[in-house]
Structures are given as structure tokens and as C-alpha cells.
Design a protein around this motif. Structure first.
Motif, PDB file in Angstrom:
ATOM      1  N   MET A 186       0.335   1.840 -14.612  1.00  0.00           N
ATOM      2  CA  MET A 186       0.509   0.438 -14.260  1.00  0.00           C
ATOM      3  C   MET A 186       0.203   0.254 -12.783  1.00  0.00           C
ATOM      4  N   ARG A 187      -0.184  -0.968 -12.447  1.00  0.00           N
ATOM      5  CA  ARG A 187      -0.458  -1.321 -11.054  1.00  0.00           C
ATOM      6  C   ARG A 187       0.377  -2.528 -10.670  1.00  0.00           C
ATOM      7  N   ASP A 188       1.056  -2.396  -9.560  1.00  0.00           N
ATOM      8  CA  ASP A 188       1.866  -3.489  -9.026  1.00  0.00           C
ATOM      9  C   ASP A 188       1.410  -3.740  -7.600  1.00  0.00           C
ATOM     10  N   GLY A 189       0.546  -4.732  -7.434  1.00  0.00           N
ATOM     11  CA  GLY A 189      -0.002  -5.010  -6.117  1.00  0.00           C
ATOM     12  C   GLY A 189      -0.902  -3.887  -5.651  1.00  0.00           C
ATOM     13  N   ASN A 190      -0.548  -3.277  -4.539  1.00  0.00           N
ATOM     14  CA  ASN A 190      -1.343  -2.179  -3.998  1.00  0.00           C
ATOM     15  C   ASN A 190      -0.731  -0.812  -4.309  1.00  0.00           C
ATOM     16  N   SER A 191       0.130  -0.768  -5.294  1.00  0.00           N
ATOM     17  CA  SER A 191       0.737   0.490  -5.705  1.00  0.00           C
ATOM     18  C   SER A 191       0.368   0.787  -7.160  1.00  0.00           C
ATOM     19  N   GLU A 193       1.025   3.563 -10.427  1.00  0.00           N
ATOM     20  CA  GLU A 193       1.807   4.660 -10.972  1.00  0.00           C
ATOM     21  C   GLU A 193       1.108   5.196 -12.222  1.00  0.00           C
ATOM     22  N   GLY A 222       7.427   1.911 -13.755  1.00  0.00           N
ATOM     23  CA  GLY A 222       7.460   0.728 -12.909  1.00  0.00           C
ATOM     24  C   GLY A 222       8.750  -0.052 -12.974  1.00  0.00           C
ATOM     25  N   SER A 223       9.618   0.263 -13.956  1.00  0.00           N
ATOM     26  CA  SER A 223      10.890  -0.448 -14.090  1.00  0.00           C
ATOM     27  C   SER A 223      12.052   0.296 -13.446  1.00  0.00           C
ATOM     28  N   ARG A 251       2.758   8.473  -7.908  1.00  0.00           N
ATOM     29  CA  ARG A 251       2.855   7.125  -7.322  1.00  0.00           C
ATOM     30  C   ARG A 251       1.925   7.098  -6.108  1.00  0.00           C
ATOM     31  N   ASP A 253      -0.209   4.789  -3.116  1.00  0.00           N
ATOM     32  CA  ASP A 253      -0.380   3.576  -2.323  1.00  0.00           C
ATOM     33  C   ASP A 253      -1.867   3.381  -2.061  1.00  0.00           C
TER      34      ASP A 253
END
Length: 371
Positions: A186-191, A193, A222-223, A251, A253
Motif C-alpha cells: 500500500m502507498r500512503d502519500g510518500n510512504s 509499505e 498500514g493500519s 517501509r 520513504d
């Protein structure tokens, strides 16, 4: 004002049909109950079997061969419930008995008899399997295809920025669509996993458990902050011994290139250092998932700079019977040198094929690089 749709049968025709003796009762019987389709198909196939037997005796066995009863039995095995299939088989037996009496047992023959018996056993097994699944017709196969496609789509990396590259290669044992190796990401913004998981076993046997765990692990990714400990807690609560599970979690960046690796009994992640041109083995380690109640991982961290890459893989890529795992890892790093001339993306698939040749096991490889 809303207009009503026109009736399928004109009123005058309906009035005439209602007066036909038994027609209304027959229509209600055909439409009645949730198993109407199964009952109607049973009646159709049984009548068809009896008609074939009658015409074979009265008309010609060339036009109405007794072998047509094989097709009737096979269709019943694919579509009918087990109880209805038994009734159909009784009808097929009556048709065969009628043919044997009318034309003589020699007209059926030993070969046809063996074929019908084999088809009957196969039809019963198919009906029993569908009965356990609680599905009608070929819906069970369609469900497996949907699950396979979902697992395949979940195993794709999220969209990365143009200054990053990623490649996933999954190769299941025996060319199966299901296997024990899977990826969740999954991708959350610029991070970003990434978790690469290996379920014990191979092929379809491990694939069923992988389908279950992929949904659970995908929901945890991600949770929670501590992904692998959360996965370990879930597995430790499960009852029964269904084999071990190894996993590695990264993980990353995307702005700075900083990464953290945690591992639970999984083969080590290797990093390509563009400055030295060497592959370095990460030091992250931990116990396999589900064994101890509290999982303690020793993470490893670093930074990916221009030209660097991270390589994640499962033990099917380096483990072979009669050969030490360290020797397999050394061979992998040697074969990885071939990634450089052709580029990481084009070299990932040949690397898996070269390492997987000569043995039959699930293999997975994930490559993340910074051009």
C-alpha cells in the motif's frame, strides 16, 4: 402517471389457456420453490434418457446411440444436486436395461458399460463437491477464479513516482494459479509499505491458506505501526497447526529513500549499492509468525540512493533439496549481477527463471530501485 408494462400473454389468450385442464397446475409446479431449476433439469434429463433408450430400440442405434447416455450423466453431474443426480442415474439405468432387453446385452458392450460406470462415479464426485460448497452449477469454479484474480491484483505494487521503479514476479509450483507466496502493499502519500509472505507448502495446498491470509494481512498493512507483531498475534490466536508462515516487511520513504526492514523467519533482504556495485545482505531477523505469543524483531534500516535497489524474495528461490541455503543465496547474488546490463525491470523475470529451474516450488521476487 406511470404506465404499466404490457402483459406477456394477451388477456384473451390467457383466458383460453386457463381453461386447459391441468395447465395452470403444471405451470405453478414448474415455478414453485427455490429448487425449481434443479427439479426441472432433472425431469428434462430423465425424460431425455428414457427417450434415447426407447428410440435406440424402436428406431436405430446409429441415430440414437446408447453412448448418448454418457452425455446425459455428465450434464447431470455438472448441474444437479446429489439427490437429484441419484434419481437421474436410476432413469439412465432403466434406459440401459430397456436397451439390453430389446436389443440384447451385446449391443451395449463392455467398453460402453465401463465408460458409463466411470462417468457415473465422476458425476457423483462432482455433485458431492458442489453440495459441500453450497453452490449450483459451475459457480464454485467461478468463485475460485474470482479469488485468484483478486489475489493477483492485490499482489501488484502501488503506483510509484517516476523517479522510482518496482517489479514483482510470482511463479507458482507446477504452473498453478494458486500458491503459498503472496504480496500485500500500500502507498500512503510518500510512504510505501510492502510485505512479502510465504505460507508453508506449495501449489494449491498452500494457496487456499494464502487466499485467507492475504485479506487479513492486507487489512493490517498500514493500519498498525507494528505490522509483523500484529500478524503474529492474529496467527497465534488461530486454532490448529496449519504450518508456519514467514514474512518480511519494508517501509520506504519515497522522498528521502529511507527504509526500515523487519523480518519474521524470512530469507534476508539484499540491497544493491550503486556506489560499490555489490549486493549487501540485510541484518533484519525474527522468529516465524504464529510460534511465540510475543514477536520480537531486530529491524534493519538504511537509505536508497540513486542507482540503489532492494531485493525481496522467498525461500523457493534459494532453497533446493540437498543444497545449503547459504549456497543458494550466494548463487542468487551471483545471478543478480545479470540484472545490471539489462536493467532491473528486464532482468527480474530471467533471474527468477534461472533460480527456479530444476526444482518445483513457489517462488516470489520483489525489486524496488531508484533510477
Amino acid at each position: 402517471m406511470s404506465s404499466r408494462p404490457a402483459p406477456l400473454i394477451p388477456p384473451r389468450v390467457r383466458a383460453v389457456l386457463v381453461r386447459v385442464p391441468g395447465l395452470v397446475a403444471a405451470v405453478r409446479f414448474i415455478r414453485r420453490g427455490p429448487l425449481a431449476r434443479d427439479r426441472n433439469l432433472l425431469v428434462t434429463l430423465t425424460v431425455l434418457a428414457l427417450v434415447i433408450g426407447f428410440l435406440a430400440v424402436k428406431v436405430s442405434t446409429e441415430w440414437f446411440s446408447p453412448s448418448l447416455l454418457i452425455l446425459v450423466t455428465l450434464v447431470g453431474g455438472l448441474q444437479l444436486r446429489l439427490r437429484s443426480l441419484v434419481k437421474l442415474l436410476v432413469g439412465v439405468g432403466v434406459a440401459l436395461g430397456y436397451i439390453a432387453i430389446g436389443l440384447g446385452p451385446d449391443r451395449i458392450g463392455v467398453g460402453l458399460t465401463v465408460t458409463i460406470v466411470f462417468t457415473t462415479v465422476l458425476a457423483v464426485l462432482m455433485a458431492r463437491t458442489r453440495g459441500k460448497l453450497g453452490v449450483q452449477g459451475l459457480r464454485g469454479d467461478a468463485m475460485l477464479l474470482e479469488l485468484r484474480d483478486r489475489l493477483k491484483s492485490q499482489g501488484e505494487l502501488p503506483a510509484l513516482p517516476k523517479d522510482w521503479g518496482g517489479k514483482v514476479v510470482l511463479k507458482q509450483a507446477g504452473g498453478s494459479s494458486f500458491g503459498g507466496d503472496f504480496l500485500v502493499s500500500m502507498r500512503d502519500g510518500n510512504s510505501v509499505e510492502i510485505a512479502l509472505v510465504d505460507v508453508s507448502g506449495k501449489g494449491v495446498d498452500a494457496g487456499t491458506r494464502a487466499l485467507l491470509l492475504s485479506g487479513t494481512f492486507g487489512g493490517l498493512l498500514g493500519s498498525v505501526d507494528d505490522f509483523l507483531p500484529a500478524c503474529n498475534t492474529y496467527l497465534h490466536r488461530q486454532r490448529g497447526d496449519e504450518g508456519f508462515v514467514t514474512a518480511v516487511h519494508v517501509r520506504l520513504d519515497l522522498d528521502t529513500g529511507d527504509y526500515t526492514i523487519t523480518s519474521a523467519g524470512h530469507p534476508p533482504v539484499v540491497k544493491f549499492d550503486a556506489g560499490t556495485g555489490n549486493w549487501q545482505v540485510a541484518s533484519a531477523k525474527g522468529v516465524v509468525l504464529g510460534v511465540v505469543p510475543d514477536l520480537h524483531c531486530e529491524p534493519d534500516s538504511g537509505t536508497l540512493r540513486k542507482g540503489d535497489a532492494l531485493l525481496l524474495f522467498t525461500d523457493g528461490l534459494i532453497e533446493q533439496p540437498g543444497r545449503d541455503i547459504d549456497a543458494g543465496l550466494d548463487r542468487l547474488l551471483g545471478e543478480a549481477e545479470r540484472l545490471l546490463p539489462s536493467g532491473f525491470r528486464d532482468g527480474a523475470r530471467p533471474l527468477v527463471n534461472a533460480m527456479a529451474s530444476g526444482h518445483n516450488d513457489d517462488c516470489a521476487l520483489v525489486l524496488i530501485w531508484r533510477p
